[in-house]
Design an enzyme around this catalytic site. Structure first.
Site, PDB file in Angstrom:
ATOM      1  N   THR A 334     -55.886  65.468  -8.525  1.00 48.87           N
ATOM      2  CA  THR A 334     -55.150  64.874  -7.419  1.00 48.87           C
ATOM      3  C   THR A 334     -53.728  64.587  -7.884  1.00 48.87           C
ATOM      4  O   THR A 334     -53.508  64.129  -9.003  1.00 48.87           O
ATOM      5  CB  THR A 334     -55.822  63.572  -6.919  1.00 48.87           C
ATOM      6  N   HIS A 386     -68.471  56.967 -17.431  1.00 46.40           N
ATOM      7  CA  HIS A 386     -68.783  56.617 -18.817  1.00 46.40           C
ATOM      8  C   HIS A 386     -70.271  56.787 -19.129  1.00 46.40           C
ATOM      9  O   HIS A 386     -70.678  56.756 -20.295  1.00 46.40           O
ATOM     10  CB  HIS A 386     -68.350  55.167 -19.099  1.00 46.40           C
TER      11      HIS A 386
END
Length: 415
Positions: A334, A386
């Site tokens: 993006t 994560h």
């Protein structure tokens, strides 16, 4: 013969759609391949066209804004009917009219009639700005309103507001209210199907993934020099501008090869690795943010990537992005820099495990070989899940992209 117009299947997982707008109304004679309506699904907008000539009849309950099931009949087309005699005469005689007021007649139609012929883009602007289409003179065919007409109408409305008069008042005049209070003046506009889906996906990413963002910065000097040197020849040969996104897509693909977990995602209790590289490019459209994919980006040249990005951006502007364009992505990019963003933390395009955020290129003083130099710098941001990507992998992945972009010759030679 009565021909049913049904809601087409637009994707395996899509069971319903919202009728965004009708471009024709009941009783209109339509020609084959003319657009009848715009459907909005949770993934994209789809145009429905007439398969034959005929007179349209919209079924009750199937007006704009209605939620309909895939396969449902929303209208019928009488293919035996013919255009009403003389129906085209007013349009043919309009140029001969002597009075200018008559030429503007189509724009002065009732609000209901005027809005019935609005295109989806024009209708959206009219609704959002609260404009009266009957008060705007159309410059399109048969006096219809164009996007430019309604955009130009807005400044005129602002110019009529009492605020400028207040600015011109003498400084010694005691400030008083220039008009009735607007407290409580509001309107409710239903969220489109696409906007609802965007909200759901972003919230799902936040609620499901263990999101973390790592940052770095990249010196864009060499890429800018290369682009400046060859952009004209590149445009002449390939018919597309040489931008920055192509370099980043190629850098991302090379980095994903070294760090396959970034190109994977969690599927239940498994990690689903992907041996292909479909890179999503976030595109801002009138319907909201969409992320169509450059499929098999690892097989494309820099020119091929730039052409693919150009085509996806054009489809986004025209409202023609399909579910196939949006599906199958493995990693996303993006670029908030095109809007002036200096730094941000992007949100995952779930279920993907990472997204790269690009930002504004800005000259900054940098210490290079013991000396201060002004360099064109860009901040990079990598948001990642994560649960699947460790911090070391995420940081190393971002450093790899930095190194490749700062050495574009190495990037293009894939060494």
């Amino acid at each position: 013969m009565k021909q049913e117009i049904k809601v087409p299947a637009v994707g395996e997982s899509i069971t319903e759609a919202t009728i965004g707008s009708w471009t024709k109304k009941s009783g209109d004679f339509v020609k084959r391949n003319e657009v009848l309506m715009l459907l909005e699904t949770d993934k994209a907008s789809v145009e429905v066209v007439a398969e034959n000539d005929g007179v349209l009849t919209i079924n009750p309950g199937c007006e704009a804004g209605a939620v309909v099931q895939i396969g449902a009949t929303v209208a019928t087309l009488d293919t035996d009917a013919k255009p009403a005699a003389g129906a085209a005469a007013p349009a043919a005689e309009a140029p001969k009219a002597a009075a200018p007021a008559q030429a503007a007649a189509p724009a002065a139609a009732s609000g209901k009639d005027a809005s019935a012929h609005l295109s989806p883009a024009v209708n959206r602007i009219v609704n959002e700005k609260g404009l009266d289409p009957s008060a705007i003179q159309g410059t399109g065919k048969d006096g219809r309103l164009t996007k430019g007409d309604v955009l130009d109408a807005q400044p005129a409305a602002k110019a009529a507001a009492p605020a400028p008069a207040a600015k011109a008042a003498p400084a010694t005049v005691t400030p008083v209210a220039s008009g009735p209070s607007k407290q409580g003046d509001k309107k409710l506009v239903p969220m489109t199907t696409i906007r609802k889906r965007i909200s759901e996906k972003l919230k799902e990413a936040q609620n499901t993934a263990a999101l973390l963002t790592t940052f770095n910065e990249v010196d864009m000097g060499k890429v800018m020099e290369l682009r400046s040197k060859y952009k004209d020849k590149f445009k002449e040969k390939y018919g597309v501008n040489l931008g920055f996104n192509g370099f980043f897509v190629k850098a991302v693909v090379e980095a994903l090869k070294d760090f396959p977990a970034v190109n994977a995602w969690i599927n239940g209790t498994d990690i689903e690795y992907h041996n292909y590289y479909n890179i999503g490019i976030a595109v801002s459209t009138e319907k909201g943010l969409m992320v169509p994919n450059v499929k098999d980006a690892d097989t494309l040249s820099l020119a091929g990537i730039e052409l693919a990005i150009r085509d996806l951006a054009a489809k986004g502007r025209d409202g023609k992005i399909t579910p196939n364009d949006l599906g199958g992505g493995t990693f996303s990019i993006t670029n908030g820099g095109v809007f002036g963003s200096l730094l941000s933390t992007p949100i995952l395009n779930f279920p993907q495990s990472a997204i790269l955020g690009l930002h504004k290129i800005q000259d900054r003083p940098m210490a290079i070989n013991g000396k201060v130099e002004i360099r064109p710098m860009m901040y990079l941001a990598l948001t990642y899940d994560h649960r699947i990507i460790d911090g070391k992998e995420a940081v190393s992945f971002l450093v790899k992209i930095k190194e490749l972009v700062e050495d574009p010759e190495r990037l293009l030679l894939e060494v």
